[in-house]
Enzyme design. Structure first.
Site, mmCIF file in Angstrom:
data_model
loop_
_atom_site.group_PDB
_atom_site.id
_atom_site.type_symbol
_atom_site.label_atom_id
_atom_site.label_comp_id
_atom_site.label_asym_id
_atom_site.label_seq_id
_atom_site.Cartn_x
_atom_site.Cartn_y
_atom_site.Cartn_z
ATOM 1 N N GLU A 75 0.827 -1.203 0.000
ATOM 2 C CA GLU A 75 0.000 0.000 0.000
ATOM 3 C C GLU A 75 0.867 1.260 0.000
ATOM 4 O O GLU A 75 1.841 1.355 0.727
ATOM 5 C CB GLU A 75 -0.919 0.016 1.223
ATOM 6 N N CYS B 23 -7.750 -2.003 8.253
ATOM 7 C CA CYS B 23 -6.442 -2.042 7.590
ATOM 8 C C CYS B 23 -5.909 -0.624 7.361
ATOM 9 O O CYS B 23 -4.781 -0.300 7.744
ATOM 10 C CB CYS B 23 -6.541 -2.801 6.269
ATOM 11 N N HIS C 124 -1.388 -5.796 1.634
ATOM 12 C CA HIS C 124 -2.596 -6.614 1.600
ATOM 13 C C HIS C 124 -2.313 -7.944 0.907
ATOM 14 O O HIS C 124 -1.499 -8.004 -0.017
ATOM 15 C CB HIS C 124 -3.724 -5.889 0.859
#
Length: 215
Positions: free
Chosen positions: A78, A141, A165
């Site tokens: 991310e 998250c 992820h």
């Protein structure tokens, strides 16, 4: 070097979460770096408290949070966390914020300090699909990614932090037709490759590579 790696417990009706299952199976050392493994609750705010305690205890150089992204085909480092809690479902204690800021005094968004392009390349070099993600969602998250960045901004300026992820496990998609999954051993392999890239790029910054998105 010390890297704190966290994985969430099961949530949303699933009996297993590949995040903590994969984190538990990581080597204790990768390329000379000590790997500290931590299970965290899928709970807004409490997850951050658990991570903060571990940071204070272990004083890691890096923090990598790992979470499940059901529906994604590959591992996705991310790029950014945003200052919003907007739960599609309640967390594991029944709390469901609907469009609330994580911190009133926090930045609108924080970018990761991790070499995400190097991570993605290392995962693909290990024979597994990977790409950069530009949204960590608005559930726990994104919450924990943002919270660790906020901690870095306010209290722990020397750490570097980020999030990755991972897909569902095969047993999670038995009753989810046409949903991608990845074997646990492959997820562990991919995370190990990503962590190796973090160690290898320490002090060098990220690599230059085409990883952008049109939408």
């Amino acid at each position: 070097m010390k890297i704190l790696v966290t994985g969430f417990d099961p949530f949303g009706g699933d009996k297993i979460n590949p995040a903590i299952e994969a984190v538990k199976r990581l080597p204790d050392e990768i390329n000379g770096a000590e790997i500290i493994k931590l299970e965290i609750p899928t709970v807004f705010n409490k997850s951050a408290e658990v991570v903060k305690e571990a940071i204070e205890k272990e004083n890691p150089d890096y923090v990598l949070n790992v979470g499940q992204a059901g529906g994604r085909f590959g591992l996705t480092p991310e790029r950014v966390a945003i200052n919003i809690n907007d739960g599609r479902i309640p967390d594991n204690e029944g709390y469901q914020p609907l469009g609330e800021p994580i911190h009133e005094d926090g930045e609108t968004a924080y970018f990761t300090q991790l070499p995400i392009k190097a991570e993605a390349k290392a995962i693909r070099d290990a024979g597994l699909p990977a790409s950069i993600s530009n949204t960590a969602g608005t559930y726990v998250c994104n919450h924990i990614m943002y919270q660790v960045q906020y901690m870095r901004d306010k209290e722990f300026p020397n750490i570097k932090a980020g999030f990755i992820h991972i897909p569902f496990l095969p047993e999670q998609v038995v009753n989810r037709p046409n949903t991608p999954s990845m074997a646990l051993d492959d997820i562990v392999k991919g995370l190990t490759a990503a962590l190796g890239a973090i160690v290898e790029r320490d002090g060098k910054g990220d690599i230059k590579a085409v990883e952008g998105a049109n939408h």
